[in-house]
Design a protein around this motif. Structure first.
Motif, short mmCIF file in Angstrom:
data_model
loop_
_atom_site.label_atom_id
_atom_site.label_comp_id
_atom_site.label_asym_id
_atom_site.label_seq_id
_atom_site.Cartn_x
_atom_site.Cartn_y
_atom_site.Cartn_z
N UNK A 37 -12.02 -17.36 -12.13
CA UNK A 37 -11.24 -17.57 -10.90
C UNK A 37 -9.81 -17.09 -11.09
N UNK A 38 -9.22 -17.44 -12.24
CA UNK A 38 -7.84 -17.00 -12.51
C UNK A 38 -7.75 -15.49 -12.61
N UNK A 39 -8.77 -14.88 -13.19
CA UNK A 39 -8.77 -13.41 -13.30
C UNK A 39 -8.84 -12.78 -11.92
N UNK A 40 -9.70 -13.33 -11.06
CA UNK A 40 -9.83 -12.79 -9.71
C UNK A 40 -8.52 -12.95 -8.95
N UNK A 41 -7.92 -14.14 -9.12
CA UNK A 41 -6.63 -14.36 -8.44
C UNK A 41 -5.58 -13.39 -8.96
N UNK A 42 -5.59 -13.15 -10.27
CA UNK A 42 -4.59 -12.26 -10.89
C UNK A 42 -4.71 -10.82 -10.37
N UNK A 43 -5.96 -10.36 -10.32
CA UNK A 43 -6.14 -8.96 -9.86
C UNK A 43 -6.05 -8.86 -8.34
N UNK A 44 -6.01 -10.01 -7.66
CA UNK A 44 -5.86 -10.00 -6.19
C UNK A 44 -4.40 -9.98 -5.77
N UNK A 45 -3.53 -10.34 -6.70
CA UNK A 45 -2.10 -10.41 -6.37
C UNK A 45 -1.43 -9.09 -6.72
N UNK A 46 -0.58 -8.65 -5.83
CA UNK A 46 0.27 -7.49 -6.15
C UNK A 46 1.67 -7.76 -5.61
N UNK A 47 2.67 -7.21 -6.28
CA UNK A 47 4.06 -7.46 -5.95
C UNK A 47 4.73 -6.14 -5.54
N UNK A 48 5.42 -6.18 -4.44
CA UNK A 48 6.16 -5.01 -3.95
C UNK A 48 7.64 -5.20 -4.23
N UNK A 49 8.22 -4.24 -4.90
CA UNK A 49 9.65 -4.30 -5.25
C UNK A 49 10.52 -4.01 -4.02
N UNK A 50 11.81 -4.35 -4.14
CA UNK A 50 12.74 -4.14 -3.02
C UNK A 50 12.86 -2.65 -2.64
N UNK A 51 12.69 -1.76 -3.59
CA UNK A 51 12.85 -0.33 -3.31
C UNK A 51 11.55 0.35 -2.94
N UNK A 52 10.51 -0.45 -2.69
CA UNK A 52 9.19 0.15 -2.46
C UNK A 52 8.54 -0.42 -1.21
N UNK A 53 7.50 0.27 -0.79
CA UNK A 53 6.61 -0.22 0.27
C UNK A 53 5.18 0.04 -0.20
N UNK A 54 4.24 -0.74 0.32
CA UNK A 54 2.86 -0.58 -0.12
C UNK A 54 1.90 -0.43 1.05
N UNK A 55 0.86 0.30 0.78
CA UNK A 55 -0.25 0.40 1.73
C UNK A 55 -1.53 0.13 0.95
N UNK B 72 3.12 -3.01 3.64
CA UNK B 72 3.48 -4.23 2.91
C UNK B 72 4.92 -4.10 2.42
N UNK B 73 5.73 -5.07 2.83
CA UNK B 73 7.14 -5.08 2.47
C UNK B 73 7.34 -5.80 1.14
N UNK B 74 8.56 -5.81 0.61
CA UNK B 74 8.81 -6.46 -0.68
C UNK B 74 8.38 -7.92 -0.68
N UNK B 75 7.71 -8.32 -1.75
CA UNK B 75 7.23 -9.69 -1.88
C UNK B 75 5.90 -9.74 -2.60
N UNK B 76 5.28 -10.91 -2.58
CA UNK B 76 3.98 -11.11 -3.21
C UNK B 76 2.90 -11.05 -2.13
N UNK B 77 1.85 -10.26 -2.40
CA UNK B 77 0.77 -10.07 -1.42
C UNK B 77 -0.57 -10.16 -2.12
N UNK B 78 -1.62 -10.25 -1.30
CA UNK B 78 -2.98 -10.36 -1.83
C UNK B 78 -3.84 -9.23 -1.28
N UNK B 79 -4.84 -8.88 -2.07
CA UNK B 79 -5.81 -7.86 -1.68
C UNK B 79 -7.20 -8.32 -2.10
N UNK B 80 -8.20 -7.64 -1.57
CA UNK B 80 -9.57 -7.95 -1.97
C UNK B 80 -9.89 -7.15 -3.23
N UNK B 81 -10.16 -7.81 -4.33
CA UNK B 81 -10.42 -7.08 -5.58
C UNK B 81 -11.62 -6.14 -5.46
N UNK B 82 -11.52 -5.03 -6.17
CA UNK B 82 -12.58 -4.04 -6.30
C UNK B 82 -12.89 -3.30 -4.99
#
Length: 327
Positions: free
Chosen positions: A12-30, A48-58
């Protein structure tokens, strides 16, 4: 049982870890889901703006894009003015991504070098077109600031069909077509040959240096050197002319001075001879015999300077009369 519980927790912790991604202040994510940009119910890309976000693993993959203003150095190149004069122009521009989804698809996966390649080509073509309608004087004076603004606006808003930029415009239009095919909808009306069509906005355009090509520099220096040498020859010829005049005046003064001195000396000599003659005459009148005796002694002095002098003369001559009879 305990071992299974630990395994489940770790999973569960592994899934949560790979589900979290962080966007830096100088970046944007898609997020890409099965290779497609993730969109909302209105078919707009989710950024996705700067901050902590989640995604569906794999299933979902995060792509991080730089949101900062980028500086693109343009290598110095040769441009032709309206007067058909070559200029070497060194410049740069600043740009940033404004539509991350459009930019990602148009550049084949958010590759900055592809965007910069198209940007360089479009910028060079646009700058060449602007230089072609201006004179050298316009470029290096007040029109220079206006020129960079016109180039920036042309890059952002696009231009009408121009044969000189047709190849670059075609590449940009093809990138736009890939974007429309990717999202399967018609994009808002944007000029297909503008940077906006790639999701890019040009923030600023600057010209660092404008100078003449090296071969023109050499020609100008050669002409300046020839002009300076001509002026130097003219000054030298004038100097030689003045020197000749001064020398002629000096020679004339010397000649006149010598002639005057010689005339004065002749006059003085004549006056002296006259005085001497008068003195001799007066002396002769007072005592002719003594005068004759003195003259003979002077003649003897000048004639017999040393013992080696030999005279062949008659002993009865009057010249030796004082030697024979001094009294």
């Amino acid at each position: 049982m305990r071992h299974s519980f630990v395994s489940i927790v770790i999973s569960i912790l592994t899934i949560i870890y790979i589900s979290i991604f962080i966007i830096d202040q100088t970046e944007r994510g898609i997020i890409l889901r099965f290779g497609k940009v993730l969109r909302d119910h209105e078919n707009k890309p989710i950024i996705y703006k700067p901050g902590i976000h989640f995604k569906i693993p794999f299933i979902e993959i995060v792509k991080i894009l730089d949101a900062r203003i980028q500086t693109l150095e343009i290598q110095a190149d040769r441009y032709l003015t309206s007067e058909n004069k070559d200029l070497m122009v060194d410049s740069y521009l600043k740009w940033r991504v404004t539509d991350f989804s459009r930019y990602y698809v148009a550049t084949g996966g958010g590759k900055p070098y592809q965007a910069e390649t198209l940007l360089k080509r479009k910028f060079s073509d646009r700058l060449r077109s602007e230089f072609g309608r201006l004179s050298v004087n316009d470029i290096i004076t007040d029109s220079r600031g206006r020129l960079t603004v016109d180039v920036r606006d042309a890059l952002n808003k696009g231009t009408s069909i121009d044969e000189s930029t047709k190849e670059t415009d075609t590449d940009i239009a093809n990138a736009v077509a890939r974007v429309e095919k990717e999202i399967n909808i018609k994009l808002p009306v944007v000029n297909a040959n503008s940077m906006t069509a790639l999701g890019i906005r040009v923030v600023d355009v600057r010209i660092k240096k404008i100078e003449l090509p090296n071969e023109i520099f050499d020609a100008i220096y050669a002409r300046m050197r020839a002009e300076r040498e001509a002026v130097a020859r003219q000054h030298r010829s004038r100097g030689q002319e003045e020197a000749t005049k001064i020398r002629a005046v000096a020679d004339k003064t010397v000649t006149e001075t010598l002639a005057e001195a010689e005339r004065a000396s002749l006059i003085l000599m004549g006056e002296g001879n006259a005085i001497a003659t008068k003195l001799f005459a007066d002396t002769f009148r007072q005592d002719p015999e003594f005068y004759a005796f003195i003259r003979s002694l002077r003649a003897y002095e000048k004639s017999f300077k040393n013992g080696d002098d030999i005279f062949i003369i008659s002993p009865n001559t009057d010249f030796l009369r004082f030697m024979k009879a001094p009294n």
